[in-house]
Design an enzyme around this catalytic site. Structure first.
Site, PDB file in Angstrom:
ATOM      1  N   LYS A  10     -26.462 -16.842  91.267  1.00  0.00           N
ATOM      2  CA  LYS A  10     -27.868 -17.291  91.186  1.00  0.00           C
ATOM      3  C   LYS A  10     -28.342 -18.329  92.188  1.00  0.00           C
ATOM      4  O   LYS A  10     -27.638 -18.730  93.117  1.00  0.00           O
ATOM      5  CB  LYS A  10     -27.835 -18.110  89.600  1.00  0.00           C
ATOM      6  CG  LYS A  10     -27.367 -17.082  88.656  1.00  0.00           C
ATOM      7  CD  LYS A  10     -28.373 -15.997  88.335  1.00  0.00           C
ATOM      8  CE  LYS A  10     -28.245 -15.064  87.305  1.00  0.00           C
ATOM      9  NZ  LYS A  10     -27.041 -14.243  87.446  1.00  0.00           N
TER      10      LYS A  10
HETATM   11  C1  LIG Z   1     -31.703 -11.994  83.166  1.00  0.00           C
HETATM   12  C2  LIG Z   1     -30.146 -12.693  82.560  1.00  0.00           C
HETATM   13  N1  LIG Z   1     -30.269 -13.148  81.435  1.00  0.00           N
HETATM   14  C3  LIG Z   1     -29.166 -13.774  81.464  1.00  0.00           C
HETATM   15  C4  LIG Z   1     -27.909 -13.665  82.188  1.00  0.00           C
HETATM   16  C5  LIG Z   1     -26.745 -14.133  81.774  1.00  0.00           C
HETATM   17  O1  LIG Z   1     -26.083 -15.298  82.417  1.00  0.00           O
HETATM   18  P1  LIG Z   1     -24.581 -15.683  82.469  1.00  0.00           P
HETATM   19  O2  LIG Z   1     -23.964 -14.765  83.494  1.00  0.00           O
HETATM   20  O3  LIG Z   1     -24.862 -17.126  83.221  1.00  0.00           O
HETATM   21  O4  LIG Z   1     -24.055 -15.564  81.185  1.00  0.00           O
HETATM   22  C6  LIG Z   1     -28.171 -12.812  83.274  1.00  0.00           C
HETATM   23  C7  LIG Z   1     -26.970 -13.016  84.493  1.00  0.00           C
HETATM   24  O5  LIG Z   1     -26.939 -12.309  85.348  1.00  0.00           O
HETATM   25  C8  LIG Z   1     -29.342 -12.543  83.778  1.00  0.00           C
HETATM   26  O6  LIG Z   1     -29.514 -11.967  85.009  1.00  0.00           O
END
Ligand SMILES: Cc1ncc(COP(=O)(O)O)c(C=O)c1O
Length: 388
Positions: free
Chosen positions: A182
């Site tokens: 990220k």
């Molecule tokens: C659009 C979106 N939502 C939610 C998430 C979930 O994030 P996390 O991996 O921190 O749980 C991601 C992860 O890449 C994502 O791209």
């Protein structure tokens, strides 16, 4: 090229290593002072009253949805074009996803479709700030009215703004991701930003097993072993180790943003006008590009992916629509725009460790492929000329 060029990559250096060393030396690696300092730093950066750090964005989304006041309304309107995490969080919280179309220019939720889908069962709207580009929050606010919450999936958009206001200040709550790839990374991590003190209090409790005061907070009490379990809860907190990495990364965000914007602007300029390529709308002043998504029309996307892969360039496809996933079959509906986009989207490598030679290699390979391409499929395919 002998080594692969990754679609994304974290950027950790000496400051992150020193931060981890300091936490290890302190002998307190769980949720504690670093987590609190990271939350305070995020709140200051975003200009929001409350930030609750979590183990991931998935946890942040689930935690938030599970803490909306239940009132019998069961539906959450969400784009199908998102990572599966968004939909799993909705399901885990006991809600039914209602899949909405996206705008083909911005890849964010289509407000007109949201307006059509909204009904008396709608509990919340869950826009995704796709690739760092925010959904039209003003339009969604107007559509939602006072009774429908807006919980944003801002996994891609930490650091982006809307009309100069940081993403994180709009709607009921905004959920961020700090996972490996990220805009800033804690290794793994997430956060909820909200202006609501009462929601924040509920989130803080249920993030840590419903326990009234977490272990660090109890350290200086006369009876540190004593706690109250006030309600249901998860184990969704962020550790000091992850928070310390996040604090070091936050100091580098402006540099990261500059590099990401420069790379995206370079791609925009050098790839403009290529046949069969449709650009996706980006506002590089207001947003930090998290992914560099473009549309490759006429059935050429998979061939271009394979050609780049053979040249050592690993691209991404964001995303396989969720309404077509077996787990969410029950909620499927016809989404022609999303289905068309799913065959067209391609994300070029975009991260802060890309060097000029790699960027040149990517641009020349994409250009060469598209100039020589002779699309075979015609039926039902969009043409890149004119732009729809
Ligand atoms: C659009 C979106 N939502 C939610 C998430 C979930 O994030 P996390 O991996 O921190 O749980 C991601 C992860 O890449 C994502 O791209």
């Amino acid at each position: 090229m002998s080594t692969l060029i990754n679609v994304s990559q974290p950027d950790f250096g000496e400051s992150e290593a020193a931060a981890i060393q300091a936490v290890l030396a302190s002998h307190w690696v769980g949720m504690g002072p670093q987590t609190a300092a990271f939350e305070a730093a995020l709140a200051e950066r975003l200009g929001v009253r409350q930030v609750i750090a979590t183990a991931s964005c998935t946890a942040a989304l689930h935690l938030t949805l599970a803490n909306l006041e239940p009132d019998g309304r069961q539906e959450v309107i969400v784009p199908s074009l998102t990572f599966a995490a968004t939909i799993q969080a909705i399901r885990l919280a006991g809600y039914d996803p209602v899949f909405a179309e996206v705008n083909p220019q911005t890849l964010t939720i289509d407000g007109d479709d949201v307006a059509r889908l909204l009904n008396r069962r709608t509990r919340a709207i869950l826009p995704v700030h796709f690739a760092g580009y925010p959904a039209d929050m003003e339009q969604l606010r107007r559509i939602a009215g006072p009774d429908v919450d807006i919980v944003s999936d801002s996994a891609h958009a930490f650091g982006s703004t809307i009309g100069g206001v940081p993403v994180g200040r709009q709607g009921t709550a905004t959920c961020f991701s700090f996972s490996a790839n990220k805009n800033i990374s804690c290794g793994e991590g997430g956060a909820v930003a909200t202006q609501s003190g009462s929601l924040a209090a509920r989130l803080k409790k249920s993030r840590f097993l419903g326990i009234s005061h977490h272990t660090w907070e109890r350290q200086r009490r006369a009876k540190p072993w004593h706690y109250t379990v006030a309600g249901p809860g998860f184990r969704y907190h962020m550790s000091d180790l992850n928070a310390a990495i996040g604090l070091a990364q936050l100091k580098r965000l402006d540099d990261f943003a500059r590099i990401r914007r420069t790379i995206a602007a370079g791609y925009d300029a050098r790839l403009a006008g290529l046949p069969w390529l449709l650009p996706v709308q980006r506002d590089l002043k207001q947003t930090i590009p998290h992914l560099y998504v473009m549309r490759i029309t006429r059935g050429l996307r998979d061939e271009l992916y394979a050609s780049l892969r053979a040249a050592g360039i690993v691209c991404g496809v964001h995303y396989i629509p969720n309404h077509q996933q077996p787990a969410f079959k029950k909620y499927t509906r016809s989404l022609p725009v999303t289905e068309m986009l799913a065959d067209e989207v391609l994300s070029l490598p975009l991260h802060t460790r890309l060097d000029a030679g790699q960027i040149e290699h990517i641009i020349s390979r994409v250009s060469r492929f598209l100039r020589r391409a002779r699309p075979a499929r015609r039926r039902g395919q969009t043409s890149s000329k004119p732009t729809p």
